[in-house]
Design an enzyme around this catalytic site. Structure first.
Site, short mmCIF file in Angstrom:
data_model
loop_
_atom_site.label_atom_id
_atom_site.label_comp_id
_atom_site.label_asym_id
_atom_site.label_seq_id
_atom_site.Cartn_x
_atom_site.Cartn_y
_atom_site.Cartn_z
N SER A 118 -5.06 2.68 -0.03
CA SER A 118 -3.79 2.12 0.45
C SER A 118 -3.08 3.14 1.34
O SER A 118 -3.66 3.61 2.33
CB SER A 118 -2.92 1.70 -0.76
N GLU A 215 -8.84 -3.16 4.94
CA GLU A 215 -8.15 -4.01 3.96
C GLU A 215 -6.66 -3.78 4.14
O GLU A 215 -6.24 -2.87 4.84
CB GLU A 215 -8.60 -3.65 2.54
N HIS A 280 -6.91 -3.83 -2.46
CA HIS A 280 -5.92 -4.38 -3.38
C HIS A 280 -6.43 -5.68 -4.00
O HIS A 280 -5.85 -6.75 -3.85
CB HIS A 280 -4.61 -4.64 -2.64
#
Length: 310
Positions: A118, A215, A280
């Protein structure tokens, strides 16, 4: 400039000390406590750095002051008793502290295992560019997925201790968006963070020769379009040999997300895999960044040329 394989750190062994840091957002203490219990169950000795549970007094989306977060990571890395550094969570803030790290001292300390995803994408890129070090795009100690999902835990555990057993990666959900096979070096992470890295002082000029992993979370399709278009216009994606998509949680209806991804990237030419199983998502596979690999879109797999860790 071509993306090249990076230096692999050594695998872990029972009894090894691992440092837990919060380079981005604050982590709830109960979640971190649960994650530490998992690490201890593997025979590791986790140590929580002094500011890992901090919350900034005026900017509550940060895990304390930039200088303190940078100091924690620098000190953990330079501690000869620490074999790995695992992030507690993502959120936002890694970009604010990345240039405050003592990179000369960290280079002198040598390679170690570094784990996160992330917002931690900013640090993955920094370790690659400033240290030539392969890192692990994987779950964080205070992440709900890591605490609750057995497959996520096992993927990281196996990568850390017996990396030769997890050379082929991909969940059953993976399938080809654009068929074919491609070789390259794994690179990428969170899409928005890769775009935010453009034009910064140590950013890569291109990802040529890379197998691009992408992502994101909480980005509506038009915003995904915007950052992909920015990367395309900047030439950052020129020469990418293959693309693998992870999850797009809270990014809107998947049909709309998929249409956006196809529109922006399918015309590049290389094979594309969707829903490989990282990011995620309910299961977050651990994938090394900086590793030579084969992407087989038709089989829905990413196969590493060698184990993630030595």
């Amino acid at each position: 400039m071509t993306v090249t394989p990076l230096t692999r750190p050594s695998r872990l062994r029972p009894g090894d000390r691992v440092a837990v840091v919060s380079p981005s957002g604050p982590v709830p203490e109960d979640r971190l406590r649960a994650g530490l219990a998992v690490l201890r169950g593997w025979g590791l000795d986790p140590v929580v750095m002094p500011h890992a549970l901090d919350v900034h007094p005026r900017l509550p989306y940060l895990a304390g002051a930039d200088e303190d977060r940078a100091r924690d990571l620098t000190e953990a890395w330079c501690d000869p008793s620490v074999s790995a550094v695992i992030c507690a969570r993502g959120g936002y803030g890694a970009q604010r502290m990345v240039d405050l790290l003592d990179w000369p001292a960290m280079r002198a300390a040598g390679p170690k295992v570094f784990v996160g995803y992330s917002d931690v994408t900013a640090l993955h890129e920094a370790f690659a560019v400033r240290m030539g070090l392969a890192t692990l795009h994987g779950p964080m100690a205070g992440a709900v997925t890591f605490i609750k999902d057995a497959a996520t835990q096992e993927s990281l555990r196996a990568t850390l201790f017996v990396p030769e057993t997890v050379r082929t990666l991909g969940l059953s959900s993976a399938r080809a968006m654009v068929p074919g096979r491609a070789r390259g070096v794994t690179v990428g992470g969170c899409l928005a963070l890769l775009a935010a890295d453009l034009a910064t002082s140590h950013a890569r000029a291109s990802l040529r020769g890379g197998l691009l992993l992408l992502e994101d979370v909480g980005e509506e399709p038009y915003r995904l379009d915007r950052v992909l278009t920015q990367l395309l216009r900047a030439g950052r994606l020129d020469g990418v040999t293959g693309i693998a998509f992870g999850s797009w949680a809270e990014c809107g209806p998947y049909a709309e997300v998929r249409a956006t991804l196809l529109d922006r990237l399918a015309t590049l030419g290389p094979p594309v895999v969707e829903q490989l199983g990282f990011g995620h998502s309910r299961t977050n596979l651990t994938i090394p960044l900086g590793a030579p690999a084969l992407l087989d879109a038709d089989a829905g797999t990413l196969t590493l040329d060698e184990p993630a860790l030595r």
